[in-house]
Design a protein around this motif. Structure first.
Motif, PDB file in Angstrom:
ATOM      1  N   TRP A  30       0.826  -1.198   0.000  1.00  0.00           N
ATOM      2  CA  TRP A  30       0.000   0.000   0.000  1.00  0.00           C
ATOM      3  C   TRP A  30       0.864   1.254   0.000  1.00  0.00           C
ATOM      4  O   TRP A  30       1.870   1.321   0.694  1.00  0.00           O
ATOM      5  CB  TRP A  30      -0.896   0.020   1.236  1.00  0.00           C
ATOM      6  N   ASP A  33      -1.684   8.022  -0.513  1.00  0.00           N
ATOM      7  CA  ASP A  33      -2.089   9.079  -1.437  1.00  0.00           C
ATOM      8  C   ASP A  33      -2.172  10.354  -0.601  1.00  0.00           C
ATOM      9  O   ASP A  33      -3.204  10.663  -0.008  1.00  0.00           O
ATOM     10  CB  ASP A  33      -3.442   8.746  -2.076  1.00  0.00           C
ATOM     11  N   LYS A  36      -4.973  13.036  -1.302  1.00  0.00           N
ATOM     12  CA  LYS A  36      -6.334  12.673  -0.896  1.00  0.00           C
ATOM     13  C   LYS A  36      -6.474  12.616   0.628  1.00  0.00           C
ATOM     14  O   LYS A  36      -7.554  12.828   1.167  1.00  0.00           O
ATOM     15  CB  LYS A  36      -6.697  11.318  -1.504  1.00  0.00           C
ATOM     16  N   ASP A 158     -13.381   0.548  -3.045  1.00  0.00           N
ATOM     17  CA  ASP A 158     -13.061   0.379  -4.471  1.00  0.00           C
ATOM     18  C   ASP A 158     -12.654  -1.052  -4.805  1.00  0.00           C
ATOM     19  O   ASP A 158     -11.660  -1.279  -5.498  1.00  0.00           O
ATOM     20  CB  ASP A 158     -11.960   1.345  -4.918  1.00  0.00           C
ATOM     21  N   LYS A 161      -9.037  -1.924  -3.732  1.00  0.00           N
ATOM     22  CA  LYS A 161      -7.918  -1.168  -4.310  1.00  0.00           C
ATOM     23  C   LYS A 161      -7.525   0.030  -3.454  1.00  0.00           C
ATOM     24  O   LYS A 161      -6.455   0.596  -3.631  1.00  0.00           O
ATOM     25  CB  LYS A 161      -8.282  -0.686  -5.709  1.00  0.00           C
ATOM     26  N   THR A 162      -8.407   0.432  -2.541  1.00  0.00           N
ATOM     27  CA  THR A 162      -8.148   1.582  -1.670  1.00  0.00           C
ATOM     28  C   THR A 162      -8.302   1.145  -0.220  1.00  0.00           C
ATOM     29  O   THR A 162      -9.238   0.430   0.127  1.00  0.00           O
ATOM     30  CB  THR A 162      -9.139   2.735  -1.972  1.00  0.00           C
ATOM     31  N   TYR A 181      -5.487   7.739   3.003  1.00  0.00           N
ATOM     32  CA  TYR A 181      -5.949   6.871   1.915  1.00  0.00           C
ATOM     33  C   TYR A 181      -4.720   6.265   1.247  1.00  0.00           C
ATOM     34  O   TYR A 181      -3.782   6.977   0.886  1.00  0.00           O
ATOM     35  CB  TYR A 181      -6.762   7.676   0.900  1.00  0.00           C
ATOM     36  N   THR A 183      -3.345   3.463  -1.784  1.00  0.00           N
ATOM     37  CA  THR A 183      -3.695   2.712  -2.989  1.00  0.00           C
ATOM     38  C   THR A 183      -2.828   1.476  -3.048  1.00  0.00           C
ATOM     39  O   THR A 183      -1.660   1.482  -2.642  1.00  0.00           O
ATOM     40  CB  THR A 183      -3.508   3.552  -4.267  1.00  0.00           C
ATOM     41  N   LYS A 184      -3.430   0.399  -3.562  1.00  0.00           N
ATOM     42  CA  LYS A 184      -2.719  -0.869  -3.662  1.00  0.00           C
ATOM     43  C   LYS A 184      -1.769  -0.809  -4.850  1.00  0.00           C
ATOM     44  O   LYS A 184      -2.139  -0.394  -5.935  1.00  0.00           O
ATOM     45  CB  LYS A 184      -3.717  -2.020  -3.813  1.00  0.00           C
ATOM     46  N   LYS A 185      -0.513  -1.215  -4.597  1.00  0.00           N
ATOM     47  CA  LYS A 185       0.504  -1.203  -5.670  1.00  0.00           C
ATOM     48  C   LYS A 185       0.465  -2.505  -6.424  1.00  0.00           C
ATOM     49  O   LYS A 185       0.071  -3.521  -5.963  1.00  0.00           O
ATOM     50  CB  LYS A 185       1.901  -0.998  -5.104  1.00  0.00           C
TER      51      LYS A 185
END
Length: 185
Positions: A30, A33, A36, A158, A161-162, A181, A183-185
């Motif tokens: 992860w 972000d 965000k 999501d 994914k988040t 927040y 995001t999945k790498k």
């Protein structure tokens, strides 16, 4: 006909029971972000990554944080001390957290950024898929023993994914709240 209805009902109950016991899986790499996220200024977080591994019994978080340099002085004399206790364990670099998903507290030592710190970690995975993490850290400072408690709520969005992490940190300097927040790498 009654036997068929009873068998169908039993199969449905077993299916629902198995579905209800399925745990949300937070495993993955992860990346924060920062645009965000809503981070307190005092935390100075520029970047953060987490590698999370999860089994039925354990959750392991390998976290790397990069923070902005502390200001030399803001005129209050707090200069280099500002932000030491904000969010996470307060330091740059890599840290590892091992939580039990079986309701047991786990202990950890030698946390980056805080000399001679120890922490008790506890996790609770709720039926709605949210994960609650609590860490209670104690360390010695010029003021004596200091306790810092951090409570996090993790929630996937999501389609996984988040990752949303709401964090509240209580320390002698007050309470800080952040909403992060990833995001999945």
């Amino acid at each position: 006909m009654k036997k068929l209805a009873v068998i169908a009902a039993v199969v449905c109950l077993f299916s629902l029971s198995a579905f209800a016991q399925t745990k949300t899986n937070f495993a993955g790499s992860w990346e924060l972000d920062a645009k965000k996220s809503k981070l307190p200024e005092m935390s100075r977080i520029e970047a953060m990554t987490m590698n999370v591994t999860q089994t039925d019994k354990d959750l392991k978080i390998e976290q790397t944080t990069k923070r902005a340099a502390r200001p030399e002085s803001d005129g209050t004399g707090a200069g280099n001390r500002r932000g030491n206790w904000g969010g996470g364990f307060g330091g740059d670099g890599a840290q590892v957290f091992n939580y039990s998903l079986e309701g047991k507290e786990t202990a950890t030592e030698a946390v980056a950024g805080i000399p001679a710190a120890s922490a008790m970690l506890k996790a609770n995975l709720e039926k709605d898929g949210k994960l609650n993490l609590t860490s209670t850290r104690k360390f010695n400072s010029q003021m004596g023993e200091v306790t810092v408690t951090t409570k996090e709520t993790w929630e996937l969005a999501d389609g996984g994914k988040t990752l949303k992490v709401v964090r509240e940190t209580q320390s002698p300097r007050g309470t800080q709240t952040s909403e992060m927040y990833f995001t999945k790498k």
